[in-house]
Design a protein around this motif. Structure first.
Motif, short mmCIF file in Angstrom:
data_model
loop_
_atom_site.label_atom_id
_atom_site.label_comp_id
_atom_site.label_asym_id
_atom_site.label_seq_id
_atom_site.Cartn_x
_atom_site.Cartn_y
_atom_site.Cartn_z
N GLU A 1 0.81 -1.08 0.17
CA GLU A 1 0.03 0.02 0.15
C GLU A 1 0.80 1.10 -0.14
OE1 GLU A 1 -2.83 -0.06 2.97
OE2 GLU A 1 -4.26 -1.75 1.99
N ALA A 2 2.14 1.23 0.67
CA ALA A 2 3.05 2.32 0.44
C ALA A 2 3.60 2.69 -0.88
CB ALA A 2 3.93 2.16 1.51
N VAL A 3 3.71 1.44 -1.60
CA VAL A 3 3.86 1.71 -2.97
C VAL A 3 2.73 2.40 -3.87
CG1 VAL A 3 4.72 0.58 -5.09
CG2 VAL A 3 5.68 -0.33 -2.85
N LEU A 4 1.64 1.86 -3.48
CA LEU A 4 0.63 2.41 -4.17
C LEU A 4 0.21 3.90 -3.82
CD1 LEU A 4 -2.34 -0.40 -3.67
CD2 LEU A 4 -1.16 0.34 -5.74
N LEU B 1 -7.48 4.97 -5.44
CA LEU B 1 -8.19 4.40 -6.44
C LEU B 1 -8.41 2.60 -5.97
CD1 LEU B 1 -6.34 4.87 -9.92
CD2 LEU B 1 -8.63 5.36 -9.10
N PHE B 2 -7.43 2.33 -4.97
CA PHE B 2 -7.60 0.99 -4.47
C PHE B 2 -8.78 1.23 -3.24
CE2 PHE B 2 -6.10 -1.92 -1.06
CZ PHE B 2 -6.59 -3.02 -1.78
N ARG C 1 -13.38 -9.38 1.49
CA ARG C 1 -12.19 -10.09 1.30
C ARG C 1 -11.09 -9.74 1.78
NH1 ARG C 1 -11.32 -10.37 -5.06
NH2 ARG C 1 -10.61 -12.24 -4.63
N GLU C 2 -10.04 -10.64 1.93
CA GLU C 2 -8.83 -10.39 2.57
C GLU C 2 -8.09 -9.25 1.62
OE1 GLU C 2 -7.17 -11.33 5.35
OE2 GLU C 2 -9.05 -12.76 5.88
N VAL C 3 -7.34 -8.42 2.33
CA VAL C 3 -6.76 -7.31 1.77
C VAL C 3 -5.55 -7.64 0.60
CG1 VAL C 3 -5.30 -5.31 1.82
CG2 VAL C 3 -6.93 -5.69 3.80
N THR C 4 -5.06 -9.03 1.03
CA THR C 4 -4.15 -9.42 -0.05
C THR C 4 -4.88 -9.95 -1.40
OG1 THR C 4 -2.82 -10.32 1.58
CG2 THR C 4 -2.74 -11.37 -0.45
N ALA C 5 -6.16 -10.51 -1.15
CA ALA C 5 -6.87 -10.94 -2.31
C ALA C 5 -7.47 -9.67 -3.23
CB ALA C 5 -8.18 -11.64 -2.10
N GLN C 6 -7.77 -8.58 -2.40
CA GLN C 6 -8.18 -7.53 -3.02
C GLN C 6 -7.04 -6.75 -3.84
OE1 GLN C 6 -9.24 -5.28 0.48
NE2 GLN C 6 -11.66 -5.81 0.28
N LEU C 7 -5.84 -6.50 -3.10
CA LEU C 7 -4.78 -6.12 -3.90
C LEU C 7 -4.46 -7.08 -5.39
CD1 LEU C 7 -2.49 -5.40 -0.93
CD2 LEU C 7 -3.00 -3.72 -2.74
N HIS C 8 -4.36 -8.29 -5.25
CA HIS C 8 -3.99 -9.25 -6.18
C HIS C 8 -5.35 -8.94 -7.38
CE1 HIS C 8 -3.73 -12.88 -8.51
NE2 HIS C 8 -2.63 -13.13 -7.78
N GLY D 1 4.79 -5.06 -11.34
CA GLY D 1 5.86 -6.08 -11.09
C GLY D 1 7.01 -5.46 -10.92
N ARG D 2 7.39 -4.35 -11.56
CA ARG D 2 8.61 -3.93 -11.60
C ARG D 2 8.81 -3.15 -10.04
NH1 ARG D 2 9.72 1.45 -12.42
NH2 ARG D 2 7.92 1.73 -13.68
N LEU D 3 7.56 -2.16 -9.76
CA LEU D 3 7.73 -1.46 -8.73
C LEU D 3 7.89 -2.30 -7.35
CD1 LEU D 3 5.45 1.39 -9.39
CD2 LEU D 3 7.77 1.42 -9.42
N LEU D 4 6.96 -3.39 -7.42
CA LEU D 4 7.00 -4.17 -6.08
C LEU D 4 8.36 -5.01 -5.95
CD1 LEU D 4 3.22 -5.46 -5.87
CD2 LEU D 4 4.24 -3.39 -4.95
N THR D 5 8.97 -5.42 -7.24
CA THR D 5 10.14 -6.09 -6.92
C THR D 5 11.04 -5.28 -6.52
OG1 THR D 5 9.47 -7.74 -8.72
CG2 THR D 5 11.71 -7.65 -8.26
N SER D 6 11.24 -3.99 -6.91
CA SER D 6 12.14 -2.96 -6.85
C SER D 6 12.31 -2.48 -5.31
CB SER D 6 11.99 -1.71 -7.75
OG SER D 6 12.31 -1.93 -8.85
#
Length: 214
Positions: free
Chosen positions: A143-146, A154-155, A167-174, A188-193
């Protein structure tokens, strides 16, 4: 400072771009992988076959964290436009002697096995890339990245949708990452970084290191 590309580096990167453009043209026409791939440069000695652009973006970010430049070692990261194309890619590339390794979601692993890649030649994300990254980071860091990207509002709106309530927050983010074209690739790039090198999910680390020259 970014290191200038050598001729070999540029050949590998050029091949990656050519394959990505070829896949995009094929998808836009709704055709199957039936035409020849772009010519394989001599500089390419290995390839990581991935399902799509988000996997490639994550692997590129993971390589930066590990201090690896795949192009320098002759490794191309090739998004195939879906797991069902892997048999064709293996058939097209394997005769050249290029080392092949696959990165895929758990549900798509069968396509990679049936294409002839052995167990040690496929790194499997469980259940998928987004699941691996969410598990490695935890919801607060995601969420900090978002928030930094301006997408947290938006999320929050997305979370209030009837289908998402409870729903679980993890499922919502997914689910959120898959709702807009290009969002999976971006995150994919931002979260990995956002990860430290030692936090990288094993499938990402293994896919990179397995394709490197011995």
């Amino acid at each position: 400072m970014t290191r200038p590309m050598t001729g070999d580096d540029d050949a590998v990167a050029g091949f990656e771009r050519a394959v990505a453009a070829w896949v995009a043209r094929r998808e836009s026409r709704g055709t199957t992988a039936s035409a020849l791939l772009p010519p394989l440069p001599a500089a390419v000695s290995g390839a990581v076959l991935v399902e799509g652009a988000s996997d490639r973006a994550a692997l590129q970010a993971a390589a930066a964290l590990l201090g690896i430049d795949p192009a320098v070692t002759g490794v191309a990261i090739l998004p195939m436009g879906g797991a069902m194309s892997v048999r064709w890619f293996v058939g097209a590339l394997a005769p050249s002697g290029v080392r092949l390794h696959g990165l895929c979601d758990e549900g798509e692993a069968g396509f990679f096995r049936r294409a002839g890649l052995g167990h040690e030649e496929v790194s499997v994300c469980r259940p998928d890339l987004e699941g691996e990254l969410l598990r490695a980071l935890g919801t607060e860091r995601v969420e900090a990245v978002l928030a930094r990207q301006g997408d947290l509002g938006l999320f929050r709106t997305f979370q209030r949708q009837p289908a998402q309530r409870g729903r679980e927050v993890t499922a919502q983010l997914h689910r959120f990452f898959g709702t807009t074209s290009g969002r999976k690739e971006l995150y994919g790039r931002l979260l990995t970084s956002e990860l430290a090198a030692q936090e990288l999910p094993a499938p990402l680390r293994d896919a990179l290191t397995a394709a490197l020259p011995a």
